[in-house]
Scaffold this motif. Sequence first.
Motif, mmCIF file in Angstrom:
data_model
loop_
_atom_site.group_PDB
_atom_site.id
_atom_site.type_symbol
_atom_site.label_atom_id
_atom_site.label_comp_id
_atom_site.label_asym_id
_atom_site.label_seq_id
_atom_site.Cartn_x
_atom_site.Cartn_y
_atom_site.Cartn_z
ATOM 1 N N ILE A 1 -7.467 7.767 2.680
ATOM 2 C CA ILE A 1 -6.082 7.074 2.547
ATOM 3 C C ILE A 1 -6.188 5.701 1.996
ATOM 4 O O ILE A 1 -5.548 5.226 1.151
ATOM 5 N N VAL B 1 -4.563 4.179 -1.417
ATOM 6 C CA VAL B 1 -3.765 2.629 -1.452
ATOM 7 C C VAL B 1 -4.365 2.043 -2.220
ATOM 8 O O VAL B 1 -3.518 1.264 -3.011
ATOM 9 N N THR C 1 -3.723 2.637 -5.794
ATOM 10 C CA THR C 1 -2.313 2.390 -6.257
ATOM 11 C C THR C 1 -2.123 1.087 -6.411
ATOM 12 O O THR C 1 -1.524 0.779 -7.506
ATOM 13 N N VAL C 2 -2.492 0.134 -5.642
ATOM 14 C CA VAL C 2 -2.339 -1.477 -5.897
ATOM 15 C C VAL C 2 -3.093 -1.737 -7.111
ATOM 16 O O VAL C 2 -2.564 -2.511 -7.978
#
Length: 304
Positions: free
Chosen positions: A139, A143, A146-147
């Motif tokens: 996860i 994340v 994506t950032v």
Amino acid sequence: MLTAGALVAALAGRRDEFTTALSSAPLTILLVAALLQVVALLSRTEAWHLSIEAAGGTVARRILYRASSMQVVGSVLNGQLGVAARIAALRRSSPTVSPQVPTLIAAEFPILAVEASLAALTSFTLIGPLGLPWWLPVIVVAVIGTVSAGLRHLAAREGRKVWRGLAVLRSLSGGGRVVALVLAAVFAQIFRNWMLLHAVGVDASFFDAIAVLIAVVTLGQLPLGPGVGAAAAVLILGSEGPAAAAAAGVLMTVTGTVGGLCFATWAGGDHVWARVRLRRGQPNLDVARPAGEADGASQVTPSA
């Protein structure tokens, strides 16, 4: 204070073990560890220079390095305070040739994104020491990925000054150089941790050294003071012996501080030397061109 109290409680009845572990590290190892900290600081500073240069700043490298040394002072209390200190020092020393504060803040993001990506990719090293579920690193990687993709998208925008700080991400060569420099800084710190852990008798793997670094950086965002290194080492490797782990953490803090002070001492000496050269009428080493000025023109900027 809370960190110090927790460490004292963890080391209750182990004072002799802690003292023995602390004194067992050879001087040569400590010197190499301090040198590795200097390498990490220089590598990260050069990455900052590339990011600011891509954002339109024309600050002389010497001035920027001297401003970066101010982070050493602020980081003793908090990592974010260190970043604020070096940005303030750069704006104070070179207000006409450095980007505005919002752009300088954004210029930190490419470096932080690389560091966060590396931490996410190696977060599996925390599963064993902290008892985390196996899927949590997955996860975290998703994340952070994506950032990072979002930052790359924002870097393509040129309308606002703040996005100029991400300009280094627009080119593959510029982004690649930043990644290489951050990698050099990170691996210097990992190897420093690994050396110091073994120096005090902790049978730590390279992955353990990575986990300790992640813990140090994470706890460093909190106002915990100089006890962060010891707290992180005990948190990750306390099961192997809290006394030796705490000793290694203390040595991480000490050698990191010594390395940072060496950097700051150079910066102070270079500042004095620049002043002496000006008084003697010699060429100023702190010369930079304001952004947008013709190539043939130049401006003498004040020393940091």
